[in-house]
Design an enzyme around this catalytic site. Structure first.
Site, short mmCIF file in Angstrom:
data_model
loop_
_atom_site.label_atom_id
_atom_site.label_comp_id
_atom_site.label_asym_id
_atom_site.label_seq_id
_atom_site.Cartn_x
_atom_site.Cartn_y
_atom_site.Cartn_z
N GLU A 417 0.84 -1.21 0.00
CA GLU A 417 0.00 0.00 0.00
C GLU A 417 0.87 1.26 0.00
O GLU A 417 0.55 2.24 -0.68
CB GLU A 417 -0.95 0.02 1.20
CG GLU A 417 -1.96 -1.12 1.24
CD GLU A 417 -2.80 -1.24 -0.02
OE1 GLU A 417 -3.06 -0.21 -0.68
OE2 GLU A 417 -3.18 -2.38 -0.37
N HIS A 420 1.88 2.05 -3.54
CA HIS A 420 0.84 2.79 -4.28
C HIS A 420 0.87 4.27 -3.90
O HIS A 420 0.88 5.15 -4.75
CB HIS A 420 -0.56 2.26 -3.91
CG HIS A 420 -0.91 0.92 -4.50
ND1 HIS A 420 -0.73 0.62 -5.82
CD2 HIS A 420 -1.48 -0.18 -3.93
CE1 HIS A 420 -1.17 -0.63 -6.04
NE2 HIS A 420 -1.63 -1.13 -4.91
ZN ZN Z 1 -2.65 -2.92 -4.65
#
Ligand code: ZN
Ligand code: ADP
Ligand code: MG
Length: 614
Positions: A417, A420
């Site tokens: 995460e 991202h």
């Molecule tokens: Zn992802």
């Protein structure tokens, strides 16, 4: 007139008279209603039977309530009574019996014949008012007519569509004004848009605004097992509606009958559907301009409709209802939050911004879920955290906060995460990060949420490529830190492939393929097109190669970006492991700390002597 006939008639009259007298005796003094009210009830098909005595009418409605009224015009009333299959009885008036009775004789004769004819035709006889059974010959059940109390005020955030419809409402309210000017009132309005955008609601609002009767029927209601039933139902609906003009006929989900005609296939249900559609087309063409009957239809799949329906003179007004933008979402939120008790100081506009892509129906659901959440926690009013909970629940399925996850999985998720989020933060032309979480919900182990600053209508190529890079950020981070691949990125890869495909095939942004559309049949709303450009196997291979190249290039750039900023990655991932959720503000703090560290480091690297001197 022969003696036998007169005799028969007298017999009939006596019988009817006796029954009528009994009825009359039973309801000694039924409450009087106005003739207009009686006509309205009759129109609605509410009248079960009546007894005539001169101009006096006594009778019973379908609910078994009796009433009385006085008719100034019995002859004019007869056809109406007959068309509604009302059971009629009559009784001569004592004093001026002769003349009146004479005038009634033919009427009663016709009537008797009609009743007998109807009886022999129908299996069940008259009076079975409700239900939607089917079968030939049986008079169809009451058509679902009603008045709508919904108005345009109940429909929010789709001003453009409302604007297009006010004129139609006006033409229903004052049909004479329009016809006087020789104007042509549109007969058919097609409301099209994704599910939950308020099409059904809007149709009801049109009827409510114009305060005209409203027939509502689902497209699939027409499709029955027996060939011909749907078609006759269509004809019946239109006949009925014309009598009640001005009024609105609403056919919801019209694609159920209005789908493209196949031409070839011989399957029974198709045949039925096509007959129904043909009947609909015939009826629509048969409207004359003095009958203000407006057909409103709704569909999620305008691309599926038979082109014949869209020809001029049929659905010549097409109103597209799109998903609401942030402002629209705010307005819809305002409409629905009026129905619940809200805590003071809730910023609805922030909520509206945080739910991009929500339809009106989803927003209604959100408000309802928030109220449920507040009730569950025993609160007096609905607070922001209830909205957050409701939103998360709707977006990702129920929170599984207490599910057991291994520490290893948690770490991988945190880096994934963070990957991202960092790519989204460092690249230009991206939507800011709104929330990062490693709390698993539904099937997702974590989530990075980005929020657009404004609703965008067009996207630059850079924005689209950066989207792919952001999606790759998760997988790249896992690979950089743990040196192995997991299945956690499968959704990201799917989305990235989809975006890359559209970039090349739909948006013409690839220089090798060029600005040529190679549409795939996606089948979604406005997705597929009947005029798809066919392409060769060779082109297909070139497209595949370009998709792969695009994604690989994005992957490489993302890898470089995260390698260069690997300290940021570690910092953010560790913060996530501790906090589980990081919001936009915390994210920007981490970012600024990292950037100022980096600045010092960079200046150390580029001017080592300067710092030594200092
Ligand atoms: Zn992802
Ligand atoms: P559709 O027919 O387009 O699928 P509906 O009209 O059935 O959508 O919408 C379902 C519900 O969602 C409505 O009854 C209403 O509560 C809510 N809703 C949808 N769109 C709106 C809107 N624009 N304004 C207010 N409420 C809406
Ligand atoms: Mg609907």
């Amino acid at each position: 007139m022969s003696n036998i006939q007169t005799g028969l008639l007298m017999l009939l009259l006596t019988a009817i008279g006796v029954i009528g007298y009994n009825v009359w005796l039973r309801e000694t003094t039924p409450p009087p209603i106005s003739y207009t009210a009686f006509l309205a009830d009759l129109d609605k098909g509410d009248i079960q039977k009546i007894h005539l005595r001169g101009g006096e009418i006594t009778g019973e409605n379908k609910k078994g309530q009796s009433f009385s009224a006085f008719s100034p015009d019995l002859t004019g009333l007869m056809p109406l009574l007959l068309s509604k299959s009302v059971e009629i009885s009559a009784e001569p008036v004592e004093p001026g019996l002769g003349g009146f009775l004479q005038s009634l004789i033919p009427v009663v004769l016709i009537l008797g014949g009609w009743l007998i004819f109807n009886k022999s035709q129908s299996g069940k006889g008259s009076g079975s008012g409700s239900g939607s059974g089917f079968g030939r010959g049986k008079r169809s059940p009451l058509l679902p007519i009603g008045m709508s109390r919904i108005t345009f005020a109940d429909v929010a955030g789709i001003e453009e569509a409302l604007g297009e419809l006010t004129e139609i409402v006006e033409s229903l309210r004052h049909p004479e004004k329009f016809s006087k000017l020789g104007g042509h009132i549109p007969k058919g309005i097609l409301l099209q848009g994704p599910p939950g955008t308020g099409k059904t609601l809007l149709a009801k609002a049109i009827a409510g605004e114009a305060s005209v009767p409203f027939y509502s029927i689902g497209g699939s209601d027409f499709v029955e097992m027996f060939v011909g039933v749907g078609a006759s139902r269509v004809r019946e609906l239109f006949t009925e509606a014309k009598k009640n003009a001005p009024c609105i006929i609403f056919i919801d989900e019209i694609d159920a009958i209005g789908g493209k005609r196949s031409g070839g296939s011989a399957s029974g249900s198709n045949d039925e559907r096509e007959q129904t559609l043909n009947a609909l087309l015939v009826e629509m063409d048969g409207f004359s301009s003095d009958e203000t009957v407006i057909l409103v239809a709704a569909t999620n799949r305008p691309d599926m409709l038979d082109p014949a329906l869209l020809r001029p003179g049929r659905f010549d007004r097409q109103v597209t209802i799109a998903l609401p933008d942030a402002k629209g979402r705010l307005k819809i939120l305002e409409v629905h939050s009026k129905k619940i008790v809200m805590a003071l100081g809730i910023n609805l506009s922030a909520i509206a911004k945080s739910i991009p892509g929500f339809s009106g129906a989803e927003i209604a659901n959100l408000v309802n879920e928030a109220a449920l959440s507040a009730a569950k926690h025993g609160k007096q009013a609905v607070t922001l955290s209830d909205f957050e909970e409701a939103k998360d629940k709707i977006v990702m399925g129920l929170a599984r906060k207490n599910a057991v996850i291994s520490e290893k999985d948690r770490r991988v998720t945190a880096y994934h995460e963070a990957g991202h989020a960092i790519v989204a933060t460092l690249l230009p032309e991206t939507d800011p990060v709104h929330k990062i979480t490693i709390i698993p919900r539904g099937r997702a182990l974590g989530l990075t949420q980005q929020l657009p600053l404004d609703d965008r209508y067009t996207y630059s190529k850079e924005y689209i490529l950066n989207r792919i890079k952001i999606l790759m950020g998760g997988r790249v981070a896992e690979e950089l830190i743990f040196g192995r691949l997991t299945t956690g990125a499968s959704n990201d890869i799917l989305s990235a492939t989809e975006i890359a495909t559209r970039l090349i095939c739909e948006w013409g942004m690839n220089s090798t393929i060029g600005p040529v559309a190679h549409m795939q049949d996606q089948g979604g709303f406005l997705g597929g097109s009947s005029t798809m450009k066919p392409y060769s196997e060779q082109t297909a291979q070139r497209i595949d190669r370009e998709i792969k190249k695009t994604i690989e290039a994005c992957y490489g750039e993302t890898r470089q970006l995260l390698t260069d900023n690997n300290k940021f990655l570690h910092t953010l991932a560790e913060a996530l492991l501790i906090n589980e959720t990081i919001d936009a503000e915390e994210m920007s703090i981490v970012y600024h700390c990292y950037m100022s560290d980096k600045k010092i480091e960079d200046s150390l690297k580029s001017h080592p002597e300067e710092t030594k001197q200092a």
